[in-house]
Structure formats: structure tokens, C-alpha cells
Design an enzyme around this catalytic site. Structure first.
Site, PDB file in Angstrom:
ATOM      1  N   ASP A 462      23.265 -84.657 -49.297  1.00 20.37           N
ATOM      2  CA  ASP A 462      22.745 -85.917 -49.824  1.00 20.37           C
ATOM      3  C   ASP A 462      21.856 -86.628 -48.817  1.00 20.37           C
ATOM      4  O   ASP A 462      20.922 -87.333 -49.183  1.00 20.37           O
ATOM      5  CB  ASP A 462      23.892 -86.834 -50.242  1.00 20.37           C
ATOM      6  N   ARG A 466      23.621 -89.873 -41.392  1.00 25.56           N
ATOM      7  CA  ARG A 466      24.815 -90.678 -41.161  1.00 25.56           C
ATOM      8  C   ARG A 466      26.072 -89.809 -41.210  1.00 25.56           C
ATOM      9  O   ARG A 466      26.005 -88.580 -41.269  1.00 25.56           O
ATOM     10  CB  ARG A 466      24.885 -91.820 -42.167  1.00 25.56           C
ATOM     11  N   ASP A 467      27.229 -90.442 -41.226  1.00 31.19           N
ATOM     12  CA  ASP A 467      28.504 -89.739 -41.200  1.00 31.19           C
ATOM     13  C   ASP A 467      28.885 -89.221 -42.584  1.00 31.19           C
ATOM     14  O   ASP A 467      29.964 -89.498 -43.091  1.00 31.19           O
ATOM     15  CB  ASP A 467      29.598 -90.663 -40.652  1.00 31.19           C
ATOM     16  N   GLU A 468      27.985 -88.456 -43.195  1.00 28.09           N
ATOM     17  CA  GLU A 468      28.232 -87.959 -44.549  1.00 28.09           C
ATOM     18  C   GLU A 468      27.709 -86.539 -44.660  1.00 28.09           C
ATOM     19  O   GLU A 468      28.434 -85.581 -44.480  1.00 28.09           O
ATOM     20  CB  GLU A 468      27.577 -88.888 -45.580  1.00 28.09           C
ATOM     21  N   ASP A 475      24.049 -86.105 -57.385  1.00 27.16           N
ATOM     22  CA  ASP A 475      22.648 -86.083 -56.997  1.00 27.16           C
ATOM     23  C   ASP A 475      21.935 -84.853 -57.567  1.00 27.16           C
ATOM     24  O   ASP A 475      20.805 -84.927 -58.060  1.00 27.16           O
ATOM     25  CB  ASP A 475      22.505 -86.042 -55.474  1.00 27.16           C
ATOM     26  N   GLU A 743      17.217 -93.763 -50.193  1.00 26.44           N
ATOM     27  CA  GLU A 743      18.404 -93.786 -51.057  1.00 26.44           C
ATOM     28  C   GLU A 743      18.372 -94.964 -52.030  1.00 26.44           C
ATOM     29  O   GLU A 743      18.862 -94.865 -53.148  1.00 26.44           O
ATOM     30  CB  GLU A 743      19.651 -93.870 -50.182  1.00 26.44           C
ATOM     31  N   HIS A 758      16.755 -89.221 -48.707  1.00 24.27           N
ATOM     32  CA  HIS A 758      17.745 -88.995 -49.754  1.00 24.27           C
ATOM     33  C   HIS A 758      17.068 -88.356 -50.970  1.00 24.27           C
ATOM     34  O   HIS A 758      16.364 -89.041 -51.713  1.00 24.27           O
ATOM     35  CB  HIS A 758      18.381 -90.334 -50.151  1.00 24.27           C
TER      36      HIS A 758
END
Length: 898
Positions: A462, A466-468, A475, A743, A758
Site C-alpha cells: 500500500d 511508514r510502519d505498514e 486497494d 493517499e 500510495h
């Protein structure tokens, strides 16, 4: 006609495949028009010399009367682990004449059975979680290198690894292997190490980082086959009982590594020649205190699987466009592009000098990097100099999404050469190209491609910063089509469908992310990409294997949704049309959320429940499951009726709230009755115009909005939405410095949900291909064997030309139009063994006027009829704003005049 570009399992000369019955494909080239394949023959042999003699000891398909050239299943002698085969093909053209034999291609199988793995999983006896581990093992080559017929290393390192032989990295892969649910599958790579061997003493080495797993561990074995028919296996066992290759393990300069947080490298701890037998004896790194015996560790529960997709590589490098000093001894490099990967640092400093690199997408007002939107991810690399002149370094086991790099502690003033941006992602082939006369759209397309490719790291993530960095399914439900127009994702998406299946539970419920690391299970019903992506693999690449392999899983997901439905309505919803403009958002706890306030979640869930049932019925028909095809087709009909009854507002003449999302979604999915369609479309147009030609949709319905407007005759309005530069719009993002797609529609640095890279919002790219250039897949077709070229023109003052190409499994499709006054030129390329419906557009100012069309200078159409037959054109008809021709293979150049 020639047979070219042979592929096995959709790859050229693959090494270490898992399929015991692999699939063959090829392309055809022929400069004549209207050419088709009428038959083919495949020869498979154990030795290319046999093929040269016309012998096939593994399989001779014989002459097969068929137009198929994609995904033809091997049907010969049983194949075994590590077997290497050679193959070639020929075809017969439309006149029944055979081609010559193709060039010889090859494929090699991996370790197919668990018993083939003689090596154990090894690790450090103390664990050393957080550090990178260095493994090495000696092995002797007792025969001359010239007598080595084949040498392979089969390697899996968790979380991530690099493999070396005699001091040389054995591949150019990075971040290997691709992420999976390690309780289900662990991917290994087959590596050709023949060129790295030397007679006598050899050293195999591996550096293993934490990756997505935790404490590093390694499994590796080497097989060497000699020309005299003998072979030897070096397998890491370390059981203390002899017979195995003893691996040692130690720590080194990678003192910390983490996907989200970055890597710390202390160059003072480097050991020259740690796996190089030419250097190692004088380096001191063979001393006992540097090494301990690697010990067997718990194996991951998942089965070993040959990595079925393209590796990750550094595919491009970027030089900073500027370096500024916003504070004393703090330098910030601007890469000029939001990119994904890392930087290679070049520095000269005293021993112990520490350079800290912080990565970010945004800057603070004072010019320093703003890492607020990274949440808990540190995204920081640290390099400690060894003090040996100019030093260069790049991390191995982390990656970042960034545009800006803040350097702290750099000795002196860095020049642009101090950093080199290394763009790293899955090395998938570029599939499509789009360009037009509108620079804004070109910049949007470029941003879409950077956004999609920057989120391909063994799975479609996605976001990369970041922390993802998760494979979110919601999506992909809309992102997939644009992704396939731009990139060859046949193998990567096939792997990812298996990731989804790994996360499916006994009820049939699938998770929101795959591999399942975040979100809920059951997933939001909008995650119909579980069925849609395999359908796109079928339509775009002719890939039926994924449908066949995972059909029962698709069926289980739809059946699970049925258990959650009531009278055809599916009420549960988490996300719906996620992340609309902030004015359209639900407010909770005093602030806006990413959930739409005006698009009912049940409407979206029920619509996707219908969509999935319809897709499942079509898949069942392909697989010959007639009862299922009928049952799920009937289910789709019942859901459609329930949708109409539950969500139709007979007073307002709209579905749901009547906003853009509700209207576009209903029309795109075909959920409105024939009598309702005009009213719903009129409501959609009114809503767009009421918002000054701006969208109000979120991640899902923004795709449907543009395509529905173009498909229903308001392409002009879709174009105006696409080319807005004020909020909310894609042009607004670019006007505010975006080089990848955001995003959210808002320009914010909020820490909660404001990724600047994103792909869920990049779906307009499919509209570019499908409507501006006009390349569209047709229903019930395989791998673009039949397709449409139907460009949609906009007002001349706004766009004068557009072009696109698409590399399909049958060959390249091209569509390029240019308008000059009342003259329109359209160039189309149709691959061999395919047909196209080519719709030559009339400008809106002449939609009702008579048109003459020449093709390659010859009058083809005049006064509403074919003027003269032309080779390759088999049929023609006039339909409003287009004249449509059915054409076989070849290149066509149409010119319209009035």
C-alpha cells in the site's frame, strides 16, 4: 512467420521452477496482414543436441491443430527434481505453411520433494536478534573447473539474505526472498554458481538479516554435476555426526537492521576476505573468536517453494538535484523524485566518524526532514567510518520511501556525488507506455508508474515509507487494472493470490492484508481482488492456472459472504469507498475519518458481493464446472435484484445517497435496471457539475467515475475532472510538488494517514489506456487475443494527440491518434494471431457528418460503406461517433477527411 520469445512458466529460460507440468508460450512475428497460427508443435529434450537431430526424448506434441500459443501444458515424460530440459516450437500459418523451428530455450526444475533438502536450517547459538549474521562454509572441488557441467546453490535465508561464493555475490538480487507467511511457504532461489567456482578450496558465504522474520537463519545446499556423470552435494547439516558441510557463523559490521527502522553499519568491524579463499588466510578473519559453529534451529512451518516471481533488483539510480544546509552540519539532499530504495553513501572521514541518514517524504518549514507521517518507523541508516580513504556503503536489509535525505555528521560539505539514490523493487517488465499532448496527464502517468513500481516488493504494498508496507486487498480491487496496463504482473500477482489463500481460514474468510499482518479477518467485502486479479491474469496473460489452483478458495470466500448476507444484502463494511475528500468524510471524536459519510458501506459490500458471484460464475464456466457456473450466476441475479430493491430511491431516482460514488459504482457494476440507467447517469452528471467538475469519490469509486462518464458519452466531463489542478484532484497533488500519487486528496503532513506514495489513487492510468488511447480488453477473450481500439477524443483545443502501447503475450498492441484541423490520423498495431475491433473516431463537431477514411493511402470507407476491400480488414460498421473495422494482424494507418 517466425516463432520467437519462448517462455516457460511465463519466464525466459527459468532456473529452478516448481511445476512438474510446466506451461509453454511464444510469440509470432509476420510482416503480412491477417496472419494466424493454425497449428503448432513442441519438442522437449534432455539435450539440445537431440533437438538439432529432430529427436525429443521428453515430449513431442506432434502437430496440434490449434490457434493456442499461450499456457500450453507439458504432457510428456515425468520430470524430476533438478532436471534440465531444452525445447523449441514451430507453428503453421493461416495458409497451412510451417515455420522453421524456433531457437532452443531451456527450463530447469528445482527441488520438488521435501526429501531433496538434505540441509538443515542453521542459526547462531546465541540468536543475536537485531544484528546481521555472517555464515560461511568451506568445500573442495577435487576436479578441474572445466569438468563442471552444472553447479547450483539452493538457498533460503530468513528474513533476508545475500549469497556469496569465493568473495563474490552470486546474484544481483536484493531483499531476497520475497515475503510470505512463513508458516505456510518459504521461498528459495536456485543460483547458478558455475562461473564462481575454482579448483580446490572454495568458500560459500551468506549474510542474513532480520527482514520480516526475526532472528536470522539460513538453509543452503550446493549441487555440482560433472561432465563424467558424477555429482557431489554439499549440504549444511551441522549435526555433529559427520557427512555434512560444516557452516560457521559470526557477527560483523551490520550491528542493527530492520525493515522499518533502517540499518546501522560499523565499517570498523569489517573482516576482509571473510568468504574469499584468496584473501581469508591473511585477513585474520579465520581466527576462532570470530566464528562459532552454526547450530540447527527451528525450521519455519511452511513448505519450501521455488520463488515463482521476478527477483528484486536495483533498477535505476538517481543523483540528488540539490543539497542544502538548513542548520549547521545538517545537510538535506533532494532526490527530485519520491523514490523507493536507499542511498549509496560516499564519504571520507576519520575512523569512528558517524554519518546518520534520515529519510522522509516531507520537509519542515526550516528545511529539515519531517518524518511525522512515518509514524513509528525510524527510517534512519547509520554508517560508521573505518578511516580508510573514500568509503562507499549502502544498506542490505532495509528500504525506504523518500524524496529527502538528511545527513548528520558528514565531514565537510557534501557534493552531489556524496549520495546516489538506488531505486529498488521487483524487477517486473514494463508493459505499457502512454503519452499525450496534455503535459499534466503525462506527469500524472509518470507519477502513477513511479507509485505502482515503488510498491512492488515481492507483493503489491500500500505504501513504502511508514510502519505498514502491507499487501492491502481493498486497494488492489481498483488498482489492479491500471497496474497490469503498466507492468507485467502475471507472476508477482500469481504469487500474491497464493499469499491471500495462505491467510484464508476454515470458514472461507480472507484477511484484509496478504501476507496477513494487519487488518481484520474476515476482510471488508470490497476485497474482491481475490477473484478480480485472477480474472485479469486470465484476460491479460491467458493464465488459467491461478484460477484452477485457487478456485475452491474463491468459492469459499463467496460462500462465506453468503453466510453473512440477509436476503441478498451484505451489511458489514469497514472501509467502503475509502478516503474521499475531507468534506465527504464521517466525523468521529471531533475529527474527520477516511470513511465516506455519504456512500453506504452496505451498498458497496452488496455490490462487490454481486461482482464476486458473477466473476465466480465466469471462472466456473472456464473450468467446465457447469453446475457452479449456473448456481453462482443465479446468485448474482438474486443479489442484483436485492440491491435494486434495497438501495433504489424512487423519489430521487438514484441509488443510495445519489452522490458520485453511489451512481458511478452502480453503473459500472451493471446493477441498475435498464429503465433506471439514464436517471442515475443524469444524477451523476449533475453532482459532478454541482462540484465545479471536481470529484467527491474515494479510493474505489474514483476509478469508476472516470470510466462510467466516458463509457456513457460524457468523456468531456471525465477529461475535465482528470485535468483539474485545484483541490480535490490529481493535478492538485502535482501542483503541490507531488511526483508520486498521495493517499489522501489533502496536502497534509498529518502523522496518521498521509502517505505521499500510495497506488490506490492511481487508477486514472487505466482510463488513459482504455479511453484516451482506446486499448480495451474484450469480454470472453484470453490474453488480448481479441481486443478493441476505441479512442475517445476530447475538444481539439485541449488534446491533439494520444498514444499507447501494450506488450501482451501475443505481441505489442499500439494505438496512436493525432488530429490536425478536420483530419484525424490513427495508427494501430495488431499482433499476429489476434484480431481487433478498431473504432475510428469522428470529432464531435462532425459526429453526424459523412466521413471518408483512407487506410495506408487507399480509400476504405466512403458514404457509409466499404469503398474497396483492403487486406486485413474483414468487416466494418458505422455507429454514431465511430466507424468500426474488424481487423486481423498487421499495422494500419487510418486517415479521416470530411
Amino acid at each position: 512467420m517466425n516463432v520467437i520469445d519462448l517462455r516457460c512458466e511465463y519466464a525466459r529460460n527459468p532456473l529452478g521452477i516448481e511445476a512438474r507440468a510446466p506451461r509453454f508460450s511464444w510469440m509470432l512475428e509476420d510482416n503480412r496482414r491477417g496472419q494466424t497460427q493454425t497449428a503448432y508443435q513442441i519438442l522437449v529434450a534432455s539435450d539440445p543436441a537431440k533437438l538439432a537431430e529432430g529427436r525429443a526424448d521428453k515430449w513431442d506434441s506432434g502437430k496440434v491443430l490449434s490457434t493456442e500459443q499461450v499456457s500450453i501444458l507439458y504432457n510428456g515424460a515425468t520430470l524430476v527434481s533438478r532436471e534440465r530440459c531444452y525445447w523449441q516450437a514451430r507453428a503453421w500459418d493461416g495458409e497451412g505453411a510451417p515455420t522453421g523451428w524456433s531457437e532452443v530455450a531451456s527450463f530447469e526444475l528445482g527441488l520438488l520433494d521435501p526429501s531433496d533438502w538434505q540441509s538443515l536450517w542453521l542459526g547462531h547459538p546465541a540468536g543475536f536478534n537485531g544484528q546481521g549474521l555472517y555464515f560461511r562454509a568451506f568445500f573442495n572441488l577435487d576436479k578441474p573447473v572445466a569438468r563442471v557441467a552444472r553447479a547450483r546453490a539452493y538457498v533460503a535465508g530468513l528474513g533476508l539474505y545475500e549469497f556469496y561464493v569465493n568473495g563474490v555475490k552470486a546474484t544481483d538480487h536484493v531483499l531476497e526472498p520475497a515475503q510470505t507467511d512463513y508458516a505456510s511457504r518459504v521461498l528459495y532461489t536456485t543460483i547458478d554458481i558455475g562461473a564462481l567456482l575454482r579448483e580446490g578450496r572454495n568458500i560459500a558465504g551468506a549474510i542474513v538479516g532480520n527482514g520480516w522474520h526475526g532472528a536470522p537463519k539460513l538453509r543452503a545446499q550446493i549441487h555440482i554435476d560433472f561432465t563424467d556423470g558424477t555429482s557431489v552435494v554439499y549440504a549444511a547439516q551441522n549435526t555433529g555426526m559427520g557427512g555434512g558441510t560444516s557452516w560457521m557463523v559470526g557477527t560483523g559490521p551490520i550491528v542493527a537492521n530492520a525493515i522499518y527502522d533502517g540499518e546501522t553499519y560499523d565499517a570498523r568491524l569489517e573482516r576482509a576476505g571473510w568468504c574469499d579463499p584468496a584473501v581469508e588466510p591473511i585477513s585474520g578473519y579465520n581466527r576462532k573468536e570470530f566464528w562459532v559453529v552454526a547450530v540447527p534451529v527451528d525450521a519455519p512451518a511452511g513448505r519450501m517453494q521455488a520463488q515463482p516471481l521476478e527477483p528484486m533488483r536495483v533498477v535505476q539510480t538517481l543523483t540528488p538535484v540539490a543539497i542544502r544546509e538548513p542548520a549547521p552540519h545538517v545537510h538535506v539532499a533532494d532526490m527530485g523524485q519520491n523514490m523507493v530504495g536507499w542511498v549509496r553513501l560516499r564519504v571520507q572521514g576519520a575512523r569512528g566518524t558517524t554519518v546518520t541518514l534520515r529519510f522522509a517524504e516531507n520537509l519542515n518549514d526550516d528545511g529539515t526532514v519531517d518524518q511525522g507521517n512515518l509514524r513509528s518507523a525510524a527510517c534512519t541508516d547509520v554508517y560508521i567510518c573505518k578511516g580508510a580513504g573514500v568509503e562507499e556503503w549502502a544498506p542490505r536489509f532495509t528500504y525506504h520511501g523518500f524524496r529527502y535525505v538528511q545527513m548528520e555528521g558528514y565531514p565537510g560539505a557534501p557534493g552531489l556525488e556524496a549520495l546516489l539514490g538506488c531505486v529498488a523493487h521487483s524487477d517486473v517488465a514494463t508493459r505499457g507506455q502512454f503519452e499525450c499532448s496534455d503535459d499534466l496527464l503525462n506527469r500524472m502517468q509518470r507519477a502513477a508508474v513511479w507509485t505502482e513500481t515503488g510498491n512492488l516488493h515481492g507483493l503489491p504494498t500500500d505504501c513504502p515509507q511508514r510502519d505498514e508496507r502491507m499487501g492491502w486487498l481493498n486497494d488492489m480491487t481498483v488498482r489492479a487494472e491500471a497496474a497490469h496496463y503498466n507492468c507485467d504482473l502475471n507472476r508477482l500477482h500469481g504469487k500474491w493470490i497464493a499469499d491471500i489463500h495462505d491467510g484464508q481460514d476454515a470458514r472461507g474468510a480472507i484477511p484484509d492484508t496478504a501476507p496477513y499482518r494487519m487488518g481484520s479477518r474476515p476482510a471488508d467485502p470490497v476485497t474482491m481482488c481475490y477473484l478480480l486479479v485472477p480474472w485479469l491474469l486470465y484476460q491479460h496473460y491467458g493464465n488459467t492456472a491461478v484460477i484452477a489452483e485457487h478456485y475452491e478458495g474463491f468459492k469459499a470466500w463467496v460462500d462465506y459472504l453468503t453466510t453473512r448476507s440477509s436476503d441478498g444484502i451484505l451489511p458489514f463494511s469497514y472501509y467502503g469507498d475509502w478516503s474521499p475528500p475531507i468534506a465527504e468524510a464521517t466525523v468521529r471524536d471531533g475529527g474527520p475519518t477516511p470513511i465516506s459519510a455519504h456512500t453506504p458501506g452496505a451498498l458497496m459490500s452488496t455490490g462487490y458481493y454481486y461482482f464476486g458471484s458473477k466473476l465466480l460464475s465466469q471462472m466456473a464456466a472456464i473450468l467446465g464446472k457447469r453446475d457452479d457456473a449456473f448456481a453462482y450466476g443465479a446468485l448474482a441475479s438474486r443479489i442484483r435484484g436485492a440491491y435494486q430493491q434495497a438501495f433504489w430511491d424512487d423519489v430521487k431516482r438514484v441509488y443510495g445517497s445519489g452522490n458520485q460514488a453511489c451512481c458511478a459504482f452502480t453503473l459500472y457494476m451493471g446493477l441498475a435496471t435498464e429503465e433506471q440507467q439514464a436517471a442515475v447517469f443524469d444524477a451523476l452528471v449533475r453532482d459532478v457539475e454541482a462540484h465545479d467538475d471536481h470529484l467527491t469519490t474515494g479510493n474505489l469509486c474514483s476509478k469508476y467515475l472516470l470510466e462510467v462518464l466516458s463509457a456513457h458519452g460524457r468523456h468531456d466531463l471525465a477529461y475535465r475532472i482528470a485535468t483539474q489542478t485545484t483541490y480535490p484532484s490529481w493535478g492538485f497533488m502535482l501542483a503541490n510538488g507531488a511526483t508520486t500519487i498521495w493517499e489522501r486528496w489533502e496536502n497534509s503532513k498529518d502523522t496518521s494517514m498521509h502517505s505521499k506514495n500510495h497506488p490506490m489513487m492511481s487508477t486514472f492510468s487505466a482510463w488513459f489506456y482504455r479511453y484516451l488511447a482506446g486499448i480495451q480488453v474484450m469480454p470472453n477473450t484470453i490474453g488480448f487475443n481479441h481486443f478493441a481500439v476505441k479512442p475517445h477524443l476530447v475538444d481539439m483545443s485541449e488534446m491533439t494527440h494520444a498514444s499507447a502501447s501494450l506488450e501482451t503475450v501475443h505481441g505489442r498492441i499500439e494505438s496512436a491518434w493525432q488530429r490536425d484541423g478536420d483530419e484525424l490520423r490513427l495508427h494501430v498495431r495488431v499482433p499476429v494471431n489476434t484480431t481487433a475491433r478498431i473504432s475510428v473516431p469522428k470529432p464531435s463537431t462532425h459526429a453526424d457528418a459523412g466521413v471518408s477514411i483512407r487506410e495506408s493511402g487507399q480509400l476504405l470507407w466512403d458514404k457509409g460503406a466499404i469503398a474497396a476491400p483492403i487486406t486485413g480488414i474483414t468487416a466494418a460498421e458505422e455507429d454514431g461517433a465511430w466507424v468500426t473495422f474488424t481487423a486481423g494482424s498487421g499495422e494500419y494507418d487510418f486517415v479521416t477527411t470530411y
